[in-house]
Structure formats: structure tokens, C-alpha cells
Design a protein around this motif. Structure first.
Motif, PDB file in Angstrom:
ATOM      1  N   ARG A 195      -3.753   7.470  -2.443  1.00 25.37           N
ATOM      2  CA  ARG A 195      -4.365   6.202  -2.060  1.00 25.37           C
ATOM      3  C   ARG A 195      -3.887   5.702  -0.684  1.00 25.37           C
ATOM      4  O   ARG A 195      -4.616   4.987   0.015  1.00 25.37           O
ATOM      5  CB  ARG A 195      -4.062   5.126  -3.109  1.00 25.37           C
ATOM      6  N   VAL A 196      -2.674   6.053  -0.312  1.00 26.23           N
ATOM      7  CA  VAL A 196      -2.062   5.514   0.903  1.00 26.23           C
ATOM      8  C   VAL A 196      -2.899   5.789   2.157  1.00 26.23           C
ATOM      9  O   VAL A 196      -3.138   4.867   2.968  1.00 26.23           O
ATOM     10  CB  VAL A 196      -0.627   6.049   1.063  1.00 26.23           C
ATOM     11  N   PRO A 197      -3.379   7.020   2.401  1.00 19.70           N
ATOM     12  CA  PRO A 197      -4.164   7.256   3.609  1.00 19.70           C
ATOM     13  C   PRO A 197      -5.442   6.412   3.682  1.00 19.70           C
ATOM     14  O   PRO A 197      -5.854   5.997   4.770  1.00 19.70           O
ATOM     15  CB  PRO A 197      -4.502   8.757   3.520  1.00 19.70           C
ATOM     16  N   PHE A 198      -6.079   6.166   2.536  1.00 20.14           N
ATOM     17  CA  PHE A 198      -7.293   5.351   2.539  1.00 20.14           C
ATOM     18  C   PHE A 198      -6.973   3.889   2.830  1.00 20.14           C
ATOM     19  O   PHE A 198      -7.684   3.230   3.603  1.00 20.14           O
ATOM     20  CB  PHE A 198      -8.010   5.480   1.195  1.00 20.14           C
ATOM     21  N   LEU A 199      -5.926   3.369   2.238  1.00 19.69           N
ATOM     22  CA  LEU A 199      -5.555   1.974   2.477  1.00 19.69           C
ATOM     23  C   LEU A 199      -5.159   1.738   3.933  1.00 19.69           C
ATOM     24  O   LEU A 199      -5.350   0.648   4.477  1.00 19.69           O
ATOM     25  CB  LEU A 199      -4.408   1.573   1.544  1.00 19.69           C
ATOM     26  N   ALA A 200      -4.619   2.759   4.584  1.00 23.00           N
ATOM     27  CA  ALA A 200      -4.223   2.636   5.989  1.00 23.00           C
ATOM     28  C   ALA A 200      -5.417   2.394   6.905  1.00 23.00           C
ATOM     29  O   ALA A 200      -5.245   1.953   8.053  1.00 23.00           O
ATOM     30  CB  ALA A 200      -3.479   3.901   6.430  1.00 23.00           C
ATOM     31  N   SER A 201      -6.619   2.639   6.422  1.00 25.64           N
ATOM     32  CA  SER A 201      -7.817   2.432   7.236  1.00 25.64           C
ATOM     33  C   SER A 201      -7.966   0.993   7.701  1.00 25.64           C
ATOM     34  O   SER A 201      -8.524   0.731   8.768  1.00 25.64           O
ATOM     35  CB  SER A 201      -9.072   2.843   6.450  1.00 25.64           C
TER      36      SER A 201
END
Length: 434
Positions: A195-201
Motif C-alpha cells: 500500500r505504501v507506494p500507492f499512498l505516496a502518490s
């Protein structure tokens, strides 16, 4: 009045590409393709078991099917934002595409899984993937036109390729972030790490918004707007006056979409599930190769200014045909060094010799009044047909035949389609934008 030469009426001094415009166009493309490629990586590595309750071949196929849905939505975004870009200007529309893409990706990071929400999990996944596709469908055409329409004739290949290199940089960023979280234990990776890479968007799209707010509209569009010569229905104008250019644009993109997404999505699933290579090895091999694109895409674009678009693209296609079979053989060795070599030759050399000149090549085909619509329609329809389906078709061919060689043959067929499209038109390098 002939307005197809509007770009050429602009003094050479005014055709220099503003540095802020270059940065904004490139950074925006990096962020857009970071978001879009995250989905490709996740569909190859985690979405099958998380959203389709299966880690088997069936789960991988279902996951790649949702990957294809994003490409099916891209023509919608291309047609919608292409129309608005030709009516209202390139700059305004690129702010909108960034918001659509970034918010869709951030929401992916908070989606419930199949275990938590049942059938609603894949439904919501597909809905957000559609939104992603709509956003990215309007991005590439507008971002490259910001530079191509500012560039003098002898540098359109180079300057058009600069924002295009953002596709490679975006994949580097996506691969690096996903590769890092893949180092987590499997339980942590599958529960929250992905989930972390998507939330970084959210952070990334905020930065991109600030950069893009300050850019100027292209002199080509300003000239059209000042004369009141923007088309009311630019796509209809293009389809009526230049239908062949739209078809050629579709054909020009075929090999890049097939080859590129077989490398970046299918080969990840193939390498990890069939060859039992580690996720981190495959991700870092693609990331290193994609990092080289930051140099090679502008290099190939500049070379096309010197020797011509057609000559360079056909040479790149010939090399790809010769390399398709050795590429999969190198992966099958399971040797880490050879896997890296396979990716480094496949992406910045074989793929980018065809992709580097593409922005200038397709932009030079169209009338200024319908250029955004024509480029976006041809490219995104081609992407929906040939790009989004490539990982699914590759996986299906492997399952049906039990062999990787039909997948390599599929690459060869894609190159043949692009070859026909390229040689069917005239050389445009060094000419005007008439």
C-alpha cells in the motif's frame, strides 16, 4: 485560411523551449507513469492473491485482465482530454490529468482486499483502474506537445523525447519503491507493504501540481486562439481530413506497447512464478534498465533529428526482432547477471530506439488545430488494443503452449505492424509542422 502552418509562423526566437516548461512537462510525466506503472507491478506480483483470492495462474490472468481495463479506458481519456486540449489549451488539461491520476492511485492504497470486502474488492479495483486509464490517456500527448510545439524543426526529436523519458524515470521510481517494500517479509508485504507506494502518490502529485501551475501555453495554441481558429470539434476535423495519420499513429505505437509491457509486466510474473527468480531481482533489473532510459530516450530522439525518424525506427525494429528470442533465453538461465543484461539490452536499446523518436514522429503528422486529439486518439486506441492486452496474451500463450517462444513470436508480429505504419508515411524530420 491555411492554419496548418501556424507553428511555423512563430519566430524562431519564440520557439525556444522554456526551462520551466521542460521541467514541468517531464516531472508531470514521471509522476503520471509512476502511478500507472505501480499498478502493472502490483498486478504481476500481489493483486492476484489479494483481490482475486488466488495465487495460481487463474489469479494472475484475472489480475492482468484488470491491468488491461486501464488501457481500455485510456482512449476515453485521450478523446476527452485531447478535445479539451485542442479547445482550451494544453496547459490547463495537464493539470486535470495529474489530479485524476494521482487521486486514483492514492485511493488504491486504502482499498479493502477480497478477504475484507469480498466481491466489492475487485469491483473497486477495476473502477479505480478505469480512472487511472482516463487520466493517463490525456497525459502523454499533451506533455509532449508542450515541448514539440515550442521546438525548432531541427530539435523536435530531442525536445519531444525529453518528457518521454519521464516514462522511464517513472518506472524507475515505481520499481525502486516497490522493490524496496518487496524486501519486507511476505506477511508484511502482503498485509500493508504494497500500500505504501500507492499512498505516496498524494505527495508526488502535490509537487507536480505546484510545478505545472506556472508553465505557459504553447505559442502554437496561443496563435490559434488569438486568431479564433481553434476547431469546434477537433477530433472530427482530424478524422475527416487526416484519417490516415490516426491509423499510422496507432500502428507506430504497436511494437512499443507489446514489447514494453511484455517486459515490464509479463516478464515479472514469468520470472517470479515460472523461473522462480526473486521479486527483488526482477524489479531491480527492470529499474536499472529503465534508469538508463533517462539518457537513451533523448539520445535516440536527437539521433532521429540527424538521420531521420523512419531510418532510426526501422533499425530499432530490426534489432528488436533479432533480440526477442535471446531475451527470453537470457531470463531462462536464472543467472542474475544475465537477467540484468537481458533487461538492459531490451529496454534502453531495443525499445527506446523505436520509442525515442515517437513523440516528434506522431506530432508532425497532424494539423495544429487537431494535433492533441489526433495524437491522443491514435496512441491511446493503439495502447488499448495492443498494450493493455500484452501481459494477458503473453500469459495465455505460455499457458496454452507450455513454451515461451510463442511469446517471442508475438513480439515479432508487433514489430511488423509498426514497420508497415512507419514506411507508409513520409519522412518528417527537419520539415515544418504544416
Amino acid at each position: 485560411m491555411n492554419v496548418t502552418g501556424t507553428a511555423d509562423a512563430i519566430p524562431e526566437a519564440a520557439a525556444r523551449v522554456d526551462r520551466r516548461t521542460m521541467i514541468a512537462s517531464t516531472v508531470g510525466t514521471v509522476l503520471e507513469w509512476y502511478d500507472f506503472n505501480l499498478y502493472g507491478l502490483a498486478s504481476a506480483l500481489v493483486f492476484g492473491p489479494l483481490f482475486f483470492s488466488s495465487s495460481s495462474l487463474g489469479g494472475t490472468l484475472a489480475s492482468f485482465a484488470t491491468f488491461a481495463v486501464g488501457f481500455a479506458a485510456r482512449p476515453v481519456g485521450g478523446l476527452l482530454f485531447g478535445h479539451l486540449g485542442d479547445r482550451l489549451g494544453r496547459r490547463r488539461i495537464l493539470l486535470v490529468t495529474m489530479l485524476v491520476m494521482g487521486l486514483s492511485s492514492a485511493l488504491l492504497g486504502i482499498l479493502p482486499t477480497y478477504a475484507q470486502a469480498g466481491i466489492w474488492a475487485p469491483i473497486l479495483l477495476v473502477a479505480l483502474r478505469v480512472c487511472q486509464g482516463i487520466g493517463v490517456g490525456g497525459e502523454f500527448g499533451g506533455a509532449t506537445l508542450l515541448t514539440v510545439e515550442n521546438a525548432p524543426a531541427g530539435r523536435r526529436g530531442l525536445l519531444g523525447a525529453v518528457p518521454a523519458m519521464g516514462t522511464g524515470a517513472g518506472f524507475v521510481l515505481a520499481s525502486a519503491v516497490f522493490g524496496t517494500v518487496s524486501l519486507l517479509p511476505d506477511s508484511a508485504m502482503m498485509s500493508w507493504g504494497w500500500r505504501v507506494p500507492f499512498l505516496a502518490s498524494i505527495v508526488l502529485v502535490g509537487f507536480g501540481w505546484l510545478v505545472r501551475r506556472g508553465i505557459q501555453e504553447t505559442p502554437v495554441f496561443r496563435e490559434l486562439a488569438a486568431r479564433g481558429e481553434t476547431a469546434r470539434f477537433p477530433l472530427l476535423l482530424t478524422l475527416r481530413q487526416q484519417p490516415g495519420a490516426v491509423l499510422r499513429t496507432m500502428g507506430v505505437t504497436v511494437s512499443g506497447f507489446v514489447w514494453g509491457y511484455l517486459i515490464q509486466a509479463f516478464s515479472l510474473a514469468y520470472g517470479t512464478s515460472q523461473l522462480h527468480l526473486s521479486r527483488s531481482t526482477m524489479l531491480w533489473a527492470v529499474a536499472v534498465a529503465s534508469a538508463l532510459e533517462i539518457v537513451t530516450i533523448p539520445m535516440w530522439g536527437a539521433l532521429s533529428d540527424r538521420i531521420g525518424r523512419r531510418r532510426l525506427v526501422t533499425a530499432g525494429l530490426a534489432f528488436t526482432v533479432l533480440y526477442a528470442f535471446p531475451f527470453f533465453w537470457l531470463l531462462s538461465t536464472r543467472n542474475t547477471l544475465l537477467v540484468f543484461v537481458a533487461m538492459i539490452v531490451a529496454i534502453p536499446i531495443a525499445k527506446d530506439a523505436v520509442f525515442g523518436p515517437q513523440a516528434a514522429l506522431v506530432a508532425e503528422m497532424f494539423d495544429a488545430r487537431g494535433r492533441y486529439s489526433g495524437v491522443s486518439a491514435g496512441r491511446e486506441i493503439g495502447g488499448a488494443i495492443f498494450g493493455g492486452t500484452a501481459p494477458f496474451i503473453g500469459t495465455a500463450l505460455l499457458a496454452l503452449t507450455g513454451s515461451i517462444w510463442p511469446v517471442a513470436l508475438y513480439v515479432v508480429l508487433g514489430c511488423l505492424v509498426t514497420f508497415v505504419a512507419v514506411v507508409a508515411g513520409r519522412e518528417t524530420a527537419g520539415g515544418t509542422l504544416r
